[in-house]
Design a protein around this motif. Structure first.
Motif, PDB file in Angstrom:
ATOM      1  N   ILE A  13      -5.163  -6.568  -8.484  1.00  0.00           N
ATOM      2  CA  ILE A  13      -4.801  -5.114  -8.459  1.00  0.00           C
ATOM      3  C   ILE A  13      -5.861  -4.565  -7.907  1.00  0.00           C
ATOM      4  N   GLU A  14      -7.052  -4.540  -8.234  1.00  0.00           N
ATOM      5  CA  GLU A  14      -8.446  -4.117  -7.776  1.00  0.00           C
ATOM      6  C   GLU A  14      -8.696  -4.565  -6.428  1.00  0.00           C
ATOM      7  N   SER A  15      -8.253  -5.700  -5.913  1.00  0.00           N
ATOM      8  CA  SER A  15      -8.762  -6.100  -4.723  1.00  0.00           C
ATOM      9  C   SER A  15      -7.971  -5.530  -3.569  1.00  0.00           C
ATOM     10  N   SER A  16      -8.899  -4.652  -2.943  1.00  0.00           N
ATOM     11  CA  SER A  16      -7.967  -3.942  -1.651  1.00  0.00           C
ATOM     12  C   SER A  16      -7.518  -5.022  -0.574  1.00  0.00           C
ATOM     13  N   SER A  17      -8.416  -6.161  -0.416  1.00  0.00           N
ATOM     14  CA  SER A  17      -8.010  -7.168   0.727  1.00  0.00           C
ATOM     15  C   SER A  17      -6.841  -7.842   0.226  1.00  0.00           C
ATOM     16  N   GLN A  18      -6.658  -8.373  -0.823  1.00  0.00           N
ATOM     17  CA  GLN A  18      -5.418  -9.014  -1.385  1.00  0.00           C
ATOM     18  C   GLN A  18      -4.292  -8.180  -1.224  1.00  0.00           C
ATOM     19  N   GLN A  19      -4.258  -6.712  -1.493  1.00  0.00           N
ATOM     20  CA  GLN A  19      -3.048  -6.039  -1.642  1.00  0.00           C
ATOM     21  C   GLN A  19      -2.708  -5.674  -0.101  1.00  0.00           C
ATOM     22  N   TYR A  20      -3.659  -5.479   0.941  1.00  0.00           N
ATOM     23  CA  TYR A  20      -3.687  -5.382   2.257  1.00  0.00           C
ATOM     24  C   TYR A  20      -2.605  -6.404   2.687  1.00  0.00           C
ATOM     25  N   PHE A  21      -3.008  -7.762   2.455  1.00  0.00           N
ATOM     26  CA  PHE A  21      -2.201  -8.772   3.177  1.00  0.00           C
ATOM     27  C   PHE A  21      -0.925  -8.872   2.516  1.00  0.00           C
ATOM     28  N   LEU A  22      -0.885  -8.861   0.949  1.00  0.00           N
ATOM     29  CA  LEU A  22       0.514  -8.810   0.401  1.00  0.00           C
ATOM     30  C   LEU A  22       1.334  -7.947   0.830  1.00  0.00           C
ATOM     31  N   SER A  23       0.973  -6.628   1.122  1.00  0.00           N
ATOM     32  CA  SER A  23       1.761  -5.564   1.444  1.00  0.00           C
ATOM     33  C   SER A  23       2.436  -6.049   2.917  1.00  0.00           C
ATOM     34  N   SER A  24       1.890  -6.839   3.592  1.00  0.00           N
ATOM     35  CA  SER A  24       2.630  -7.226   4.931  1.00  0.00           C
ATOM     36  C   SER A  24       3.625  -8.152   4.706  1.00  0.00           C
ATOM     37  N   ILE A  25       3.631  -8.801   3.659  1.00  0.00           N
ATOM     38  CA  ILE A  25       4.724  -9.997   3.656  1.00  0.00           C
ATOM     39  C   ILE A  25       5.813  -9.894   2.631  1.00  0.00           C
ATOM     40  N   LYS A  26       6.069  -8.591   2.403  1.00  0.00           N
ATOM     41  CA  LYS A  26       7.312  -8.342   1.396  1.00  0.00           C
ATOM     42  C   LYS A  26       8.637  -8.622   2.007  1.00  0.00           C
ATOM     43  N   ASN A  27       9.306  -9.285   1.279  1.00  0.00           N
ATOM     44  CA  ASN A  27      10.751  -9.647   1.707  1.00  0.00           C
ATOM     45  C   ASN A  27      10.815 -10.224   2.825  1.00  0.00           C
ATOM     46  N   LEU A 163      -4.809  -9.823  10.118  1.00  0.00           N
ATOM     47  CA  LEU A 163      -3.308  -9.994   9.508  1.00  0.00           C
ATOM     48  C   LEU A 163      -2.504 -10.580  10.408  1.00  0.00           C
ATOM     49  N   ILE A 164      -2.740 -10.713  11.677  1.00  0.00           N
ATOM     50  CA  ILE A 164      -2.043 -11.637  12.468  1.00  0.00           C
ATOM     51  C   ILE A 164      -2.341 -13.050  12.493  1.00  0.00           C
ATOM     52  N   ARG A 165      -3.587 -13.559  12.272  1.00  0.00           N
ATOM     53  CA  ARG A 165      -3.958 -14.749  11.750  1.00  0.00           C
ATOM     54  C   ARG A 165      -3.229 -15.214  10.371  1.00  0.00           C
ATOM     55  N   TYR A 166      -3.252 -14.245   9.507  1.00  0.00           N
ATOM     56  CA  TYR A 166      -2.639 -14.415   8.210  1.00  0.00           C
ATOM     57  C   TYR A 166      -1.140 -14.781   8.548  1.00  0.00           C
ATOM     58  N   ARG A 190       8.659  -7.424  15.195  1.00  0.00           N
ATOM     59  CA  ARG A 190       9.705  -6.631  15.376  1.00  0.00           C
ATOM     60  C   ARG A 190      10.816  -6.443  14.107  1.00  0.00           C
ATOM     61  N   GLN A 191      11.223  -8.042  13.570  1.00  0.00           N
ATOM     62  CA  GLN A 191      11.946  -7.980  12.456  1.00  0.00           C
ATOM     63  C   GLN A 191      11.606  -7.201  11.440  1.00  0.00           C
ATOM     64  N   VAL A 192      10.022  -7.327  10.928  1.00  0.00           N
ATOM     65  CA  VAL A 192       9.478  -6.459   9.904  1.00  0.00           C
ATOM     66  C   VAL A 192       9.809  -5.048  10.342  1.00  0.00           C
ATOM     67  N   SER A 193       9.607  -4.671  11.418  1.00  0.00           N
ATOM     68  CA  SER A 193       9.522  -3.075  11.821  1.00  0.00           C
ATOM     69  C   SER A 193      10.904  -2.399  11.647  1.00  0.00           C
ATOM     70  N   GLN A 194      11.734  -3.257  11.698  1.00  0.00           N
ATOM     71  CA  GLN A 194      13.501  -2.938  11.448  1.00  0.00           C
ATOM     72  C   GLN A 194      13.830  -2.807   9.955  1.00  0.00           C
ATOM     73  N   SER A 195      12.938  -3.569   9.047  1.00  0.00           N
ATOM     74  CA  SER A 195      13.443  -3.486   7.351  1.00  0.00           C
ATOM     75  C   SER A 195      12.955  -2.222   7.218  1.00  0.00           C
ATOM     76  N   ASN A 196      13.201  -1.989   5.900  1.00  0.00           N
ATOM     77  CA  ASN A 196      12.874  -0.515   5.295  1.00  0.00           C
ATOM     78  C   ASN A 196      11.259  -0.720   4.971  1.00  0.00           C
ATOM     79  N   LEU A 197      10.509   0.104   5.664  1.00  0.00           N
ATOM     80  CA  LEU A 197       9.130   0.054   5.448  1.00  0.00           C
ATOM     81  C   LEU A 197       8.715   1.431   5.119  1.00  0.00           C
TER      82      LEU A 197
END
Lengths: 232, 232
Positions: A13-27, A163-166, A190-197
């Motif tokens: 929870i405290e790791s900003s890098s982990q949270q940054y990457f995780l938030s990009s791959i929801k759903n 993030l792109i490399r991730y 594009r697929q991601v940007s169409q989902s509910n973000l």
């Protein structure tokens, strides 16, 4: 292609890098996010369930902070228990053979220190030999690792490139051409940007698409210059 | 010189190799045997106490089974918590600088597999880079590791040779001449044989002394042959 993302961090929870990457791959249907400390707060690993998950996925990723040049204690426990003789090796069957294995390393020290003469003395390739040897033993294909150096100090543009490399590490098939790689990435974004973000996330995605297109434009320009040179 | 022997094994009692080596170093004033699973069955490490122990000793040894080319989960936890920024590095003080660090590895696969072309692909020197990097970061002197390959299959003579190398790892000062090394070892073994040992243990020691003397006799003979050759 399906990816099993095995994440371990003593203080996620405290790791900003982990949270940054995780938030990009929801759903994402094709990525199973598997946070070990969350699943096993008492460190008792369900070995049969983990082995079943490994069988179901094509690409296995370990994501962890690279403390003392190695995994977290919980990933090591997972390796020792889940990848046991009789399941992972030691019999004729090797259920993980042909699958892909990769590392996502969060590293607190600058990249330039990881070489002879640098403060950390060795390269990341040298320090990750134990994982290369593991992939070898299991008959797995070892991917280029994603080493994220000093995420905390990165500017927005660098974070976006990372993030792109991730995403490529998690979702992109190996061995496709540069043009295909770009198209693939733009499709994904594009697929991601169409989902509910949330607004912030959708801004990130928009920025990423622009960056990829910008890179492509630069490459196209470079090609034109080269063509001109040869035509002269 | 004092040695802190940090042992970790998920199933110590069942390990015949661990028991073999441990029984040889009972009641040695200059060795602190520190079995992590025993001390911390719930894995909660007393960081301040561990740091104090490190300060008190000249040589630090990690002894563990070399599963997946790395430490046990508990040694990794120990590294992450005890060797923290502010204690071990990151300030002007480096309390472990100048001390010695070594590995005792119990390995289930044959030595010949640890090389390019072998089943394990890499050498022990390559696979232990993370520990070499750790010693470098802490300013410690990295000792030649003791790799015990397939103890289970060893004959008595090989076990005895390995035991002698184990003693040297734990107790012998670096950089002393061969003749001094032998005298040192015979002294050490005699001291042990005079203490209260069980019959089996005292037989082992007696056998070890004979082995060292035998080796020395062989070397002396070799020297005589060489001397003769040069005199002719």
């Amino acid at each position: 292609m399906t990816t099993l993302l095995i994440i371990s961090h003593p203080d996620m929870i405290e790791s900003s890098s982990q949270q940054y990457f995780l938030s990009s791959i929801k759903n994402q249907d094709d990525i199973t996010i598997h946070h070990l400390e969350n699943l096993y707060p008492d460190s008792h690993i369900n070995v049969a369930k983990e082995q079943e998950l490994l069988r179901q996925h094509d690409r296995i990723i370990f994501q962890f902070p690279f403390y003392w040049y190695s995994t977290t204690p919980l990933i090591k426990k997972w390796q020792d228990e889940v990848l046991g003789e009789g399941f992972a090796y030691g019999t004729r069957r090797k259920p993980l053979a042909g699958k892909e294995f990769g590392l996502v390393l969060m590293i607190g020290v600058a990249e330039r220190e990881y070489q002879a003469g640098g403060e950390e003395l060795f390269t990341i390739s040298e320090l990750t030999k134990p994982f290369q040897a593991m992939a070898n033993k299991l008959g797995m294909i070892y991917l280029r690792p994603l080493s994220v150096f000093q995420f905390f100090y990165m500017e927005e543009k660098q974070k976006m490139d990372t993030l792109i490399r991730y995403w490529q590490m998690l979702k992109m098939e190996r061995d496709i051409s540069l043009a295909n790689r770009e198209n693939w990435l733009i499709d994904q974004l594009r697929q991601v940007s169409q989902s509910n973000l949330e607004t912030a996330d959708s801004e990130i995605i928009k920025f990423a698409i622009e960056r990829v297109q910008e890179n492509r434009d630069q490459i196209d320009e470079l090609k034109m210059v080269l063509d001109d040179m040869f035509l002269e």
